[in-house]
Design a protein around this motif. Structure first.
Motif, PDB file in Angstrom:
ATOM      1  N   CYS A 233      46.299  42.817  37.831  1.00 44.37           N
ATOM      2  CA  CYS A 233      46.612  42.786  36.544  1.00 44.37           C
ATOM      3  C   CYS A 233      45.847  44.082  35.910  1.00 44.37           C
ATOM      4  O   CYS A 233      46.722  44.410  34.828  1.00 44.37           O
TER       5      CYS A 233
ATOM      6  N   TYR B 287      53.061  36.996  36.513  1.00 42.10           N
ATOM      7  CA  TYR B 287      51.496  37.274  36.171  1.00 42.10           C
ATOM      8  C   TYR B 287      50.850  36.683  36.924  1.00 42.10           C
ATOM      9  O   TYR B 287      49.815  37.230  37.391  1.00 42.10           O
TER      10      TYR B 287
ATOM     11  N   LYS C  81      47.876  38.302  39.320  1.00 40.31           N
ATOM     12  CA  LYS C  81      46.416  37.706  39.029  1.00 40.31           C
ATOM     13  C   LYS C  81      45.627  37.460  40.210  1.00 40.31           C
ATOM     14  O   LYS C  81      44.367  37.758  40.500  1.00 40.31           O
TER      15      LYS C  81
ATOM     16  N   LYS D  85      44.923  34.903  30.989  1.00 41.72           N
ATOM     17  CA  LYS D  85      45.048  36.437  31.233  1.00 41.72           C
ATOM     18  C   LYS D  85      43.910  37.158  31.715  1.00 41.72           C
ATOM     19  O   LYS D  85      42.996  36.451  31.170  1.00 41.72           O
ATOM     20  N   VAL D  86      44.025  38.167  32.113  1.00 40.68           N
ATOM     21  CA  VAL D  86      42.835  39.111  32.479  1.00 40.68           C
ATOM     22  C   VAL D  86      42.603  39.882  31.310  1.00 40.68           C
ATOM     23  O   VAL D  86      43.503  40.205  30.699  1.00 40.68           O
TER      24      VAL D  86
END
Length: 536
Positions: A368, A359, A363, A495-496
């Motif tokens: 993402c 991930y 990103k 996280k996005v």
């Protein structure tokens, strides 16, 4: 002759027993194969008998509720109760050691999310579709999974026909998708549920007479089966990443031969690597060619180890705008596939480490938002699902958890064709114990109760959809001087943000999978419940 029979009849029963024991002892002493039997005649057999039933003794008598692996008794009990739609609560507080390393803490909000008005889905209060769309803006037939929890890749052949059929009907009732596994699209996958067609290096179901990938067969399969909503290319799996396999000819019946496009009764090799492409450039072109020919979103599945190729893949996807629409990350801790212990125990990273690494790479390359991430690796429990969504997952695939919903008792003999519950065997007699009507309902109840509990935890944290969880919403015990840390602090990323405009808007999405008809579902559930007779 009569005198001999009379003489034998006069011998007392205990004398016959002594004679039998003497013959057994004589055999034990004379045989050269087993040292224990030679040194301890007769008694040695008791040792081997106890060894053979040792797993069962430990599972039901010796081990405590939180001790067993891969799934402990509490976890299995929650799945069984959820699948039966029974009380899955527990009383008197947790019996977990909440200070153990890797323990998950979900942060609740002071003011929970208020579920009212526009936030209520009157058709189904537990409707929980994926917040992203696979292939949106890139493919002719994008796909939004109508459930955030779905059935992972398990082939017909490794699972029985009745098990596959139960899972597919259960997926239909709960609007989930059913991943075929690499054994091809069988008639038992065609019972109404959305299907993700999955294939590996053997190209079963889409191969030519020489075992090579056939685009013509792929297009024909998609055209003939509109329930196929996406395609997944398996690069590796958690059970045995980087290892091929042999399907023995003795297991290839006429039915399996037809489904997999192989020769009946002849051994078939699945090599460790793909013959249809080479390298990252070849993989991207392969994915694009399939997507162009079929119009469907195409993704890849892999267990994670070295990261150089993932970095190369992400870099080229960013530069070209091409590549997979979704990525399924499998945990290196293994799954339903039989594997040597050296692979299951040591090859590839556990899911949480593998996913976080991939991930972060995606990103960094701004991928993402366009990529749907699917997690697969013992995530079929609400708290673990919250953790996964906080880390960036969009959907969850479950394999062993789904097997338990239809009766698996974790006998751990899937690879022997002797599964006692009929789930992972081709034994016709044992399969007959699976009541498809009953087990399909249990699959749908497991999914329903999973989504219900996941939604309740989401609301408790102040959100409407689990896609809104962030890395700061979940803490984990690390066992070091800081005691607990947020996921963001442990894995060094955030996280996005996932574009999300409300569950009601998702329900109106034109790309939504699942035959979403609540009246039809209720009728089917009531009909099947009347027939349900089988108990675990």
């Amino acid at each position: 002759m009569e005198e001999l029979l009379q003489f034998l009849g006069d011998i007392p029963w205990w004398a016959w027993v002594l004679l039998l024991l003497f013959l057994v002892a004589l055999y034990d002493v004379l045989q050269k194969k087993h040292t224990i039997l030679h040194n301890f005649p007769i008694v040695g057999h008791i040792r081997y008998m106890l060894e053979s039933i040792g797993p069962e003794l430990r599972q039901y008598i010796v081990a405590n509720n939180r001790e067993e692996l891969p799934f402990n008794r509490i976890e299995r009990g929650w799945i069984y109760a959820s699948a039966k739609n029974e009380n899955n609560y527990e009383g008197f507080g947790t019996d977990r050691d909440i200070y153990e390393p890797n323990y998950i803490f979900v942060k609740n909000a002071m003011m929970p999310f208020k579920v009212a008005g526009k936030h209520v889905n009157k058709k189904d209060p537990y409707f929980l579709a994926c917040a992203k769309v696979m292939g949106e803006g890139r493919r002719k037939r994008p796909f939004r999974p109508a459930s955030v929890i779905n059935v992972s890749a398990m082939s017909f052949g490794s699972l029985s026909a009745r098990a596959v059929e139960s899972l597919n009907i259960g997926c239909k009732l709960s609007h989930a998708y059913h991943n075929t596994g690499e054994g091809g699209l069988s008639p038992y996958h065609k019972k109404g549920g959305d299907v993700v067609f999955h294939f590996g290096t053997g190209y079963f179901g889409v191969r030519d007479s020489k075992g090579n990938f056939s685009m013509e067969r792929m297009v024909q399969l998609v055209n003939d089966n509109p329930q196929v909503r996406a395609i997944e290319v398996k690069l590796s799996q958690g059970a045995k990443p980087g290892k091929g396999g042999v399907l023995p000819g003795s297991k290839i019946s006429a039915e399996i031969a037809e489904i997999r496009n192989v020769v009946e009764g002849k051994d078939v090799l699945s090599p460790p690597t793909h013959s249809a492409f080479d390298g990252v450039d070849g993989l991207i072109d392969f994915v694009e060619n399939i997507a162009e020919a079929t119009g469907l979103p195409v993704g890849i599945k892999a267990a994670v180890g070295k990261l150089e190729n993932w970095e190369e893949l992400a870099s080229k996807m960013e530069a070209t705008g091409k590549g997979p629409d979704f990525i399924t990350i499998d945990g290196g801790e293994g799954g339903t596939g039989a594997a040597p212990p050296s692979f299951a125990d040591h090859v590839a990273l556990p899911w949480i480490y593998g996913f976080s690494a991939v991930y972060q790479i995606f990103k960094k390359h701004n991928l993402c938002e366009r990529t749907v991430f699917v997690g697969s690796g013992k995530l079929g429990f609400p708290a673990k699902a919250v953790m996964a969504f906080a880390m960036g997952v969009d959907c969850i695939n479950v394999a062993r958890e789904a097997m338990m919903a239809i009766g698996c008792i974790q006998a751990q003999i899937c690879h022997t064709n002797r599964c006692p519950s009929g789930v992972a065997t081709q034994d016709k007699w044992k399969q007959r114990g699976i009541n498809v009507d009953a087990k399909s309902i249990r699959t749908s109840f497991y999914f329903k109760n999973f989504r219900k509990e996941l939604l309740e935890m989401t609301h408790a944290a102040g959100y409407e959809h689990p896609a809104q969880f962030t890395m700061d919403d979940v803490d984990m015990a690390t066992g070091d001087k800081d005691l607990i840390n947020s996921l963001a602090d442990i894995y060094y990323y955030h996280k996005v943000d996932v574009p999300f405009t409300g569950i009601k808007n998702i329900a109106n999405c034109p790309y939504l999978g699942g035959s979403y008809n609540i009246k039809t579902e209720k009728k089917a559930v009531k009909k099947a419940m009347k027939k349900e007779e089988v108990r675990y």
